[in-house]
Design a protein around this motif. Sequence first.
Motif, PDB file in Angstrom:
ATOM      1  N   GLY A 117       0.822  -1.203   0.000  1.00  0.00           N
ATOM      2  CA  GLY A 117       0.000   0.000   0.000  1.00  0.00           C
ATOM      3  C   GLY A 117       0.852   1.247   0.000  1.00  0.00           C
ATOM      4  N   GLN A 118       0.237   2.340   0.392  1.00  0.00           N
ATOM      5  CA  GLN A 118       0.932   3.627   0.410  1.00  0.00           C
ATOM      6  C   GLN A 118       1.687   3.770   1.723  1.00  0.00           C
ATOM      7  N   CYS A 119       2.997   3.545   1.631  1.00  0.00           N
ATOM      8  CA  CYS A 119       3.763   3.482   2.880  1.00  0.00           C
ATOM      9  C   CYS A 119       3.908   4.840   3.547  1.00  0.00           C
ATOM     10  N   ASP A 120       3.486   5.909   2.881  1.00  0.00           N
ATOM     11  CA  ASP A 120       3.550   7.207   3.527  1.00  0.00           C
ATOM     12  C   ASP A 120       2.393   7.416   4.502  1.00  0.00           C
ATOM     13  N   ALA A 121       1.480   6.441   4.569  1.00  0.00           N
ATOM     14  CA  ALA A 121       0.289   6.702   5.377  1.00  0.00           C
ATOM     15  C   ALA A 121      -0.086   5.600   6.359  1.00  0.00           C
ATOM     16  N   ASN A 122       0.066   4.340   6.004  1.00  0.00           N
ATOM     17  CA  ASN A 122      -0.622   3.308   6.787  1.00  0.00           C
ATOM     18  C   ASN A 122       0.287   2.200   7.299  1.00  0.00           C
ATOM     19  N   ILE A 123       1.537   2.484   7.568  1.00  0.00           N
ATOM     20  CA  ILE A 123       2.438   1.436   8.064  1.00  0.00           C
ATOM     21  C   ILE A 123       3.078   1.842   9.390  1.00  0.00           C
ATOM     22  N   ASP A 124       2.297   2.448  10.267  1.00  0.00           N
ATOM     23  CA  ASP A 124       2.852   2.862  11.561  1.00  0.00           C
ATOM     24  C   ASP A 124       3.367   1.678  12.368  1.00  0.00           C
ATOM     25  N   ASP A 125       2.748   0.511  12.239  1.00  0.00           N
ATOM     26  CA  ASP A 125       3.250  -0.660  12.962  1.00  0.00           C
ATOM     27  C   ASP A 125       4.659  -1.028  12.498  1.00  0.00           C
ATOM     28  N   VAL A 126       4.918  -0.873  11.206  1.00  0.00           N
ATOM     29  CA  VAL A 126       6.271  -1.122  10.689  1.00  0.00           C
ATOM     30  C   VAL A 126       7.237  -0.091  11.264  1.00  0.00           C
ATOM     31  N   ARG A 127       6.826   1.169  11.279  1.00  0.00           N
ATOM     32  CA  ARG A 127       7.682   2.210  11.835  1.00  0.00           C
ATOM     33  C   ARG A 127       8.009   1.920  13.309  1.00  0.00           C
ATOM     34  N   ARG A 128       7.004   1.538  14.063  1.00  0.00           N
ATOM     35  CA  ARG A 128       7.225   1.267  15.487  1.00  0.00           C
ATOM     36  C   ARG A 128       8.121   0.047  15.672  1.00  0.00           C
ATOM     37  N   ALA A 129       7.944  -0.965  14.816  1.00  0.00           N
ATOM     38  CA  ALA A 129       8.809  -2.149  14.895  1.00  0.00           C
ATOM     39  C   ALA A 129      10.254  -1.792  14.547  1.00  0.00           C
ATOM     40  N   LEU A 130      10.439  -0.905  13.565  1.00  0.00           N
ATOM     41  CA  LEU A 130      11.794  -0.518  13.171  1.00  0.00           C
ATOM     42  C   LEU A 130      12.513   0.248  14.283  1.00  0.00           C
ATOM     43  N   LEU A 131      11.741   0.917  15.150  1.00  0.00           N
ATOM     44  CA  LEU A 131      12.361   1.591  16.297  1.00  0.00           C
ATOM     45  C   LEU A 131      13.017   0.598  17.248  1.00  0.00           C
ATOM     46  N   THR A 132      12.665  -0.669  17.137  1.00  0.00           N
ATOM     47  CA  THR A 132      13.234  -1.696  18.026  1.00  0.00           C
ATOM     48  C   THR A 132      14.479  -2.352  17.415  1.00  0.00           C
ATOM     49  N   ARG A 133      14.887  -1.943  16.167  1.00  0.00           N
ATOM     50  CA  ARG A 133      15.910  -2.679  15.424  1.00  0.00           C
ATOM     51  C   ARG A 133      17.282  -2.025  15.431  1.00  0.00           C
ATOM     52  N   ASN A 134      17.486  -1.001  16.258  1.00  0.00           N
ATOM     53  CA  ASN A 134      18.802  -0.348  16.365  1.00  0.00           C
ATOM     54  C   ASN A 134      19.300   0.210  15.028  1.00  0.00           C
ATOM     55  N   LEU A 135      18.410   0.817  14.267  1.00  0.00           N
ATOM     56  CA  LEU A 135      18.829   1.452  13.016  1.00  0.00           C
ATOM     57  C   LEU A 135      19.661   2.689  13.306  1.00  0.00           C
ATOM     58  N   LYS A 136      20.587   2.972  12.418  1.00  0.00           N
ATOM     59  CA  LYS A 136      21.383   4.193  12.550  1.00  0.00           C
ATOM     60  C   LYS A 136      20.520   5.383  12.152  1.00  0.00           C
ATOM     61  N   GLN A 137      20.465   6.368  13.057  1.00  0.00           N
ATOM     62  CA  GLN A 137      19.755   7.621  12.793  1.00  0.00           C
ATOM     63  C   GLN A 137      18.297   7.385  12.360  1.00  0.00           C
ATOM     64  N   TYR A 138      17.545   6.802  13.268  1.00  0.00           N
ATOM     65  CA  TYR A 138      16.116   6.649  13.020  1.00  0.00           C
ATOM     66  C   TYR A 138      15.358   6.934  14.301  1.00  0.00           C
ATOM     67  N   PRO A 139      14.466   7.946  14.289  1.00  0.00           N
ATOM     68  CA  PRO A 139      14.153   8.861  13.186  1.00  0.00           C
ATOM     69  C   PRO A 139      15.336   9.764  12.847  1.00  0.00           C
ATOM     70  N   ARG A 140      15.264  10.392  11.667  1.00  0.00           N
ATOM     71  CA  ARG A 140      16.392  11.190  11.207  1.00  0.00           C
ATOM     72  C   ARG A 140      15.907  12.373  10.389  1.00  0.00           C
ATOM     73  N   ILE A 141      16.835  13.313  10.178  1.00  0.00           N
ATOM     74  CA  ILE A 141      16.564  14.428   9.276  1.00  0.00           C
ATOM     75  C   ILE A 141      16.970  13.987   7.875  1.00  0.00           C
ATOM     76  N   PHE A 142      15.991  13.863   6.982  1.00  0.00           N
ATOM     77  CA  PHE A 142      16.284  13.458   5.611  1.00  0.00           C
ATOM     78  C   PHE A 142      16.622  14.682   4.760  1.00  0.00           C
ATOM     79  N   SER A 143      17.142  14.436   3.608  1.00  0.00           N
ATOM     80  CA  SER A 143      17.556  15.508   2.699  1.00  0.00           C
ATOM     81  C   SER A 143      16.396  16.450   2.422  1.00  0.00           C
ATOM     82  N   GLY A 144      16.662  17.746   2.581  1.00  0.00           N
ATOM     83  CA  GLY A 144      15.639  18.736   2.288  1.00  0.00           C
ATOM     84  C   GLY A 144      14.744  19.075   3.455  1.00  0.00           C
TER      85      GLY A 144
END
Length: 758
Positions: A509-536
Motif C-alpha cells: 500500500g501507500q507506505c507514507d500513510a498506513n504502516i505505523d506498525d512497521v515504523r514502530r517495529a523498526l524503532l526496536t531494530r537499532n537502526l542508525k539515525q532513526y528517526p532522522r533528518i532526511f535531505s531537504g
Amino acid sequence: MANKINFITGETYTLAELFSEERQVIIPDLQRDYCWGNDNNNKTSGQGDLVSDFVKSLLEQFAAKDKESLNLGLLYGYEIPANHIQLCDGQQRITTLFLLLGMINKRTGALRQHLISDFEYKHDDKEPYLKYAIRESSLYFLSDLVCNFFISNTDTVDKIKTADWYFRDYDLDPSIQSMIKALGIIEKLLSETRDLNVQDFSEWLLHKLTFMYVDMENRKNGEETFVVINTTGEPLSATENLKPLVINSIINKDICDVDSKWEEIETWFWQHRAGNNDTADAGFNEFLKWVTMLHSGEKDLQTILKDGNYAFPIDNLSFEEIYSYWHAVVFLFEKWEHRDYLKLELLSPSTNKGITQIECFKLLPIIEFCKKYAVNDINDRNLYRLYMFLHNLCKIENVTKNVNDIVWDAINIARNCIDILELADNDSGISTILLSKEERLKLNILKSNIENRNNIEELFWNAQNYNIECHKIWSGEILPLIEWASDNDEFDIHIFKEYLAIFDETFKGQCDANIDDVRRALLTRNLKQYPRIFSGYTVYSFGWEWRDWKILINDNKQEFKLFFDDLKKGVTCEQMIHNYPQENDWAEFVHDKRLMAYCKKKNLQWHNKSWYLMEREKWSAAHANVNAYKYYLYLKCRGNVNEGWETKFWASDDTCVYYDQIHCENRPYMSIDIIWNVGKDNLQIEIDLFMKPTHEIEVVELTKQNLQSLADNFGYRWNDTSKRYVKYLDIIKNEKELYIIIDNECEQILKRNVLYDD
C-alpha cells in the motif's frame, strides 16, 4: 499536368485580377515565413524593414504626374487544385500588397471584394483571397485579420494583440508577428502622407500595378524553381523550407523517389496528428529533430538537448537515413509488442511541448537500435532489454539530474551492443552514472545465469518498476535486495524472491500513510539515525516520502536484512513491539501508537530539550510536547472525574494540557494550564491559574480580583510577565508518580467549581 489557370505565362496581370472571383492565392508549405516587416532585412546594413521602402516607392510612383502602370516583376506559380494559385516566388511582395489593401479598406470600406469573396464572407469558411499554408496559425490569423480587423473595424494596429479574436499561439508565429509589424508601418505611412487621396491610390494599386506571370505547371517544378531562386538570395533556415532543400541536396541526387517517400512520411504523421494539430507539421518537425540529434556529435547533441534548437544537416544527412529512421519509428509506435510504454503524443506535440531530455534518453537509443538491427524474435527481446535498462534508470535521481550528459552514451550503447549484456565485458567509455555498481552487478549476475536469464531479468524489472497499488521505494535501484540474496557473490534467485515478497508485503500500500506498525517495529531494530533528518528537511522523520525509505534502507542494509529475516521466520511487527523493553530509547513511541498517529506526516522536532510531535511539516502547524500530550492521553483515558471542568489540549506555542471551567454564557471562568519543560534547565512543570472572560473585560484585573485568595491558599505566586498565578513542580523520572503529583496539585484547585460574576 495541363495548365488550368486563366493566366498565361509571359502575360501581365493586375492585383484586381489576382484577388477576384473565386480564386485563392496560396503561400504553400515550401515557402519561408513572411519577414518584410522585421527590422533586420536591409541587405547592406542588416537593419531596417523592407515594407517601408516598398510602400514609400509605391506612394512616390502614385504621386508622379503621369501615374503610369508599374510592373513589379515576375510571379511564379502553379494551379493545384483548380482556382488555387500556389506561389513559388513573389510571396513577400504579394503579402505586403494584400496587407496594404486591407489597411486602405479600413479607411474607405471599398475594397472588401478584393480581400475576400462574397461567397466566402457570407456563406462559407471566411477564407480570404490570400491563404498562408506554411502553418495553420498563419492560415487562421489572416482569416481573422480580414474579417475582424480590415472589415468594419476602426481599431488601430496596436489593438490587434488585445482583441478577442487574437490567440496566444499567434505570438509564436514569425509570419504573423512580421505582418503585425508591417501593418504598423503601413498605418504610419498612410497617416503621414500629405494630400493622399486614398480612394484614388487604391484604384491605382488594383489596376495599375502589374506582374508578369510564369506558370510552373506542378509542385515539383515549383519546388525546383523555388530552390534556384531562393538559394541565390538570402539563406533559408532548415526548418522553414526543408523539403525542397533535402530533395535537391547533393547527397540525395542519386536517390530515387525522394519526393514520394517524403510525402509518405508526411502522410503518416498526418494520420497520427492529435490535439490541436490539424497538420503533420508538428510531428514531422519533431521527428526531424530526433533524426538530427541521432546524427549529431556529442557536443551538438547536448546543445540541442539544452535549448531545443537545431539546424537540420541538409548536406550531411542522406534521405535514405531519414527514411530508415522513420521505419524504425513506425515499428516502435505501431508494431512493437511493448509500444504501450511509448507516448503517442510525441508524434504530434503541442506548441513548445516537444520531447524532453528524459524522453530523449529512453526513445532515441531504441530508435537507433531499430534502425541498425533487423528486428526479429531475438532482437526484439534485446530491444526490450535495452528499453527496460533505460526505463528503470530514469527513476534514479542521479540519472535524471545528469540526463543531458548521458543521452550520448545511451545512444552509443544502442549502436555498439546488440545485447545489453555485452556491457559486462566491454564498458569502456560508458559513464558511471549509466553503468553504476548496481548495473554492473546485475549484468554479471545475468551473464553467470544465462540459462535462467529471462526469469532473473523479469524479477529485476518488476522490483525496480513496482508501482501498481504499492510502494515506489526502490525507484530503479534494488542493490540491497540483490546483496541480501547473494552469498559469496553467488546470487540465489529463490532467496531474492523471498526477500522481494516479504518486502512487498511489509510495505504494502501507500507506505507514507498506513504502516505505523512497521515504523514502530523498526524503532526496536537499532537502526542508525532513526528517526532522522532526511535531505531537504529541517525536522526529524519516521519515514514519509518514498525516497526517505530508500535512503534509510541503504544506510542500514544489514539491520534491514535481519529485520526481514525475522519476518521470514514468522516474527511479527506486533511481537517486536510487545517485547521491546519499556526503559529503552523510543519505547514510548513503540508502545503507544497514538504518539506516532498524531504526526500526520511522521515528523517530529527536538525543541527545549524535548521531542515535539508535529501534525504537518512546519512548526507553524499544530505541534505537541510529547510529555504534555502523553499526560493529556492519560487524562482522557481516565475519564472526566472532575465535575464542572473540561480537559483540553493546546497544540501551538507553549503546548500544554489545560482545564477549562464549564461556564455559563456571558460569565468569566477559570482556567488551569499545565506546561512541560520550563525553568532554567527545562526540568520543571509550570501550573498557571488565570481567568478567561467571555467578553471584553480586563483579564489581569479579573484574575487578581477572583483568584488571589485561592492562589495564596495553595502557594501560587503572581507572575508579572505572564499575568497569571504560577507554581512550579519538579519533573521526576517515574512517570506514574509524576502524574499522581500533578493530579493531586490540580485537584485541590479543580474542586473549587465556582463561576465568577463580571
